[in-house]
Motif scaffolding. Structure first.
Motif, PDB file in Angstrom:
ATOM      1  N   GLY A   1      39.614  46.793  48.064  1.00 17.88           N
ATOM      2  CA  GLY A   1      40.700  45.888  47.662  1.00 17.88           C
ATOM      3  C   GLY A   1      40.648  44.585  48.433  1.00 17.88           C
ATOM      4  O   GLY A   1      40.851  43.500  47.879  1.00 17.88           O
TER       5      GLY A   1
ATOM      6  N   ILE B   1      54.521  43.044  44.413  1.00 23.79           N
ATOM      7  CA  ILE B   1      54.029  43.677  45.643  1.00 23.79           C
ATOM      8  C   ILE B   1      55.137  44.482  46.299  1.00 23.79           C
ATOM      9  O   ILE B   1      54.935  45.607  46.762  1.00 23.79           O
TER      10      ILE B   1
ATOM     11  N   LEU C   1      46.829  47.352  45.308  1.00 19.62           N
ATOM     12  CA  LEU C   1      47.842  46.828  46.236  1.00 19.62           C
ATOM     13  C   LEU C   1      47.227  45.846  47.233  1.00 19.62           C
ATOM     14  O   LEU C   1      47.729  44.729  47.418  1.00 19.62           O
ATOM     15  N   VAL C   2      46.124  46.263  47.844  1.00 22.21           N
ATOM     16  CA  VAL C   2      45.545  45.413  48.888  1.00 22.21           C
ATOM     17  C   VAL C   2      44.997  44.121  48.300  1.00 22.21           C
ATOM     18  O   VAL C   2      45.195  43.027  48.873  1.00 22.21           O
ATOM     19  N   SER C   3      44.336  44.233  47.150  1.00 16.56           N
ATOM     20  CA  SER C   3      43.775  43.004  46.571  1.00 16.56           C
ATOM     21  C   SER C   3      44.886  42.023  46.188  1.00 16.56           C
ATOM     22  O   SER C   3      44.810  40.819  46.485  1.00 16.56           O
ATOM     23  N   VAL C   4      45.929  42.559  45.553  1.00 12.64           N
ATOM     24  CA  VAL C   4      47.038  41.666  45.153  1.00 12.64           C
ATOM     25  C   VAL C   4      47.722  41.064  46.378  1.00 12.64           C
ATOM     26  O   VAL C   4      48.041  39.868  46.420  1.00 12.64           O
ATOM     27  N   MET C   5      47.901  41.877  47.404  1.00 13.28           N
ATOM     28  CA  MET C   5      48.557  41.354  48.614  1.00 13.28           C
ATOM     29  C   MET C   5      47.713  40.251  49.259  1.00 13.28           C
ATOM     30  O   MET C   5      48.245  39.216  49.678  1.00 13.28           O
ATOM     31  N   LEU C   6      46.398  40.481  49.284  1.00 13.20           N
ATOM     32  CA  LEU C   6      45.544  39.456  49.898  1.00 13.20           C
ATOM     33  C   LEU C   6      45.575  38.159  49.099  1.00 13.20           C
ATOM     34  O   LEU C   6      45.635  37.061  49.668  1.00 13.20           O
ATOM     35  N   MET C   7      45.556  38.330  47.766  1.00 17.61           N
ATOM     36  CA  MET C   7      45.655  37.119  46.924  1.00 17.61           C
ATOM     37  C   MET C   7      46.944  36.354  47.237  1.00 17.61           C
ATOM     38  O   MET C   7      46.952  35.135  47.393  1.00 17.61           O
ATOM     39  N   GLN C   8      48.013  37.133  47.326  1.00 12.46           N
ATOM     40  CA  GLN C   8      49.312  36.516  47.605  1.00 12.46           C
ATOM     41  C   GLN C   8      49.279  35.807  48.961  1.00 12.46           C
ATOM     42  O   GLN C   8      49.753  34.678  49.097  1.00 12.46           O
TER      43      GLN C   8
ATOM     44  N   ARG D   1      46.784  34.577  50.501  1.00 14.42           N
ATOM     45  CA  ARG D   1      45.984  33.350  50.433  1.00 14.42           C
ATOM     46  C   ARG D   1      46.754  32.216  49.774  1.00 14.42           C
ATOM     47  O   ARG D   1      46.771  31.071  50.247  1.00 14.42           O
TER      48      ARG D   1
END
Lengths: 129, 236
Positions: free
Chosen positions: A13, A35, B24-31, B33
């Motif tokens: 991820g 989120i 979850l992790v990918s979306v959170m990281l995008m957010q 950034r």
């Protein structure tokens, strides 16, 4: 097995998230709500696992359904000029605290039980001596 | 691991957890950034409607500020006008002051006029009455400034006999007495030389000489002009 899945999932991820293109700032508000909803579902899942009534269907539907629903509600709120996302945040974060409290209590109980057992064992040993 | 076996297969759970973690992790990281970089590239990340609302905001603010500017400019103009008015008033007051100073006798003045010189005759000396008559007649002829031996004659000037000399403005002067007067030189000389009533014609016991000059200089009054008793009557 599950812990390996979690770690692997986090790494993959993170790689995807770093390499993904930037999203528009105006959409980041929706994403933030999603989120929060997802995190709420995750903590709910952990809490239910500890309570031993974990259901995969409920978890998956809650994870994706809550996220999508919160995004839709936020969109609707923007169209109606009402800050619905505030209500969503209040609800989700409140539930998150509830679940965290459940998790905390579970482990606290476990810890105190362990200590009492140890004490009892020590006491027994003392009496034996 | 035992607890999952009650309701769900462990592989299914593992897969689901894996997917959930990825999402979850990918979306959170995008957010993360986006939130980090929004400050730098704020405008580029905005949608058209947001930009539009921002633009309208700035427009209204611009209008407000421009109206304020117009108001301020108007006020500045008003202030400038009042300043000009004040300057004009000050100039007027200045002119009046110089004029009244000239009239009162506080300034050195010059102009066309006559010079009358009186000296003692064979049988009579010059008395104050002679000078008073002469000053009177000069005034009658329209003289604007008069001096006797360099002493300015004002409205309150006294001319008195004391022994063999004469006091003018409490200053002692002696003959020959040079009386200077500024005014219409032809008119004054004509009045003074009138047959039967002019000063030159009627006064014969002393020597009188009359000179017409184009430039007569008369000094200012040297003393202080003080008002002690009189007060202005304010009409209501």
């Amino acid at each position: 097995m599950i812990f390996i899945a979690i770690i692997l999932g986090c790494i993959v991820g993170a790689l995807i998230g770093v390499n993904m293109p930037m999203i528009s700032y105006s959409y980041s508000g929706y994403l933030a709500i999603a989120i929060i909803a997802a995190l709420d579902s995750v903590f709910g899942g952990i809490a239910s696992t500890l309570k031993k009534n974990f259901d995969l269907k409920i978890f998956v539907s809650g994870f994706f359904g809550n996220a999508i629903l919160s995004i839709l509600l936020t969109y609707l709120g923007q169209k109606l000029n009402v800050d619905i996302y505030l209500a969503a945040i209040v609800v989700f974060v409140g539930r998150m605290f509830n679940n965290l409290a459940i998790i905390r209590r579970y482990y606290l109980d476990k810890w105190t039980e362990k200590r009492q057992k140890n004490k009892k064992v020590e006491a027994k040993e003392m009496t034996k001596k | 691991m035992k607890k999952f076996k009650i309701r769900a297969d462990i592989t299914a759970v593992t897969v689901v957890v894996f997917i959930v973690c990825i999402v979850l992790v990918s979306v959170m990281l995008m957010q993360f950034r986006t939130v980090e970089q929004t400050d730098i590239t704020e405008i580029e990340n905005m949608r058209e409607s947001e930009l539009r609302s921002l633009l309208s905001d700035w427009k209204t603010r611009y209008e407000e500020v421009s109206t304020q500017l117009a108001d301020t400019n108007e006020r500045i103009e008003e202030y400038n006008k009042t300043i000009e008015d004040n300057e004009a008033a000050a100039e007027l007051v200045d002119e009046e002051l110089t004029e009244s100073n000239i009239l009162v006798g506080k300034t050195d003045v010059y102009g066309e006029g006559v010079v009358v010189t009186l000296s003692d005759g064979t049988y009579s000396r010059v008395y104050a009455s002679h000078l008073i008559d002469l000053v009177n007649e000069l005034r009658y002829a329209g003289a604007e400034a008069i001096s006797i031996n360099g002493v300015r004659v004002l409205a309150m000037t006294d001319i008195v006999d004391v022994d063999t000399y004469i006091l003018v403005n409490l200053q002692r002067i002696q003959g020959p007495y040079v009386v200077k007067a500024i005014g219409d030189k032809d008119y004054i000389s004509t009045i003074l030389q009138l047959k039967g009533s002019g000063f030159v014609d009627t006064v014969t016991d002393i020597n009188v000489s009359l000179k017409v000059e184009n430039k007569v200089e008369i000094p200012k009054y040297n003393g202080e002009l003080e008002v002690e008793y009189m007060q202005e009557v304010v009409s209501e």
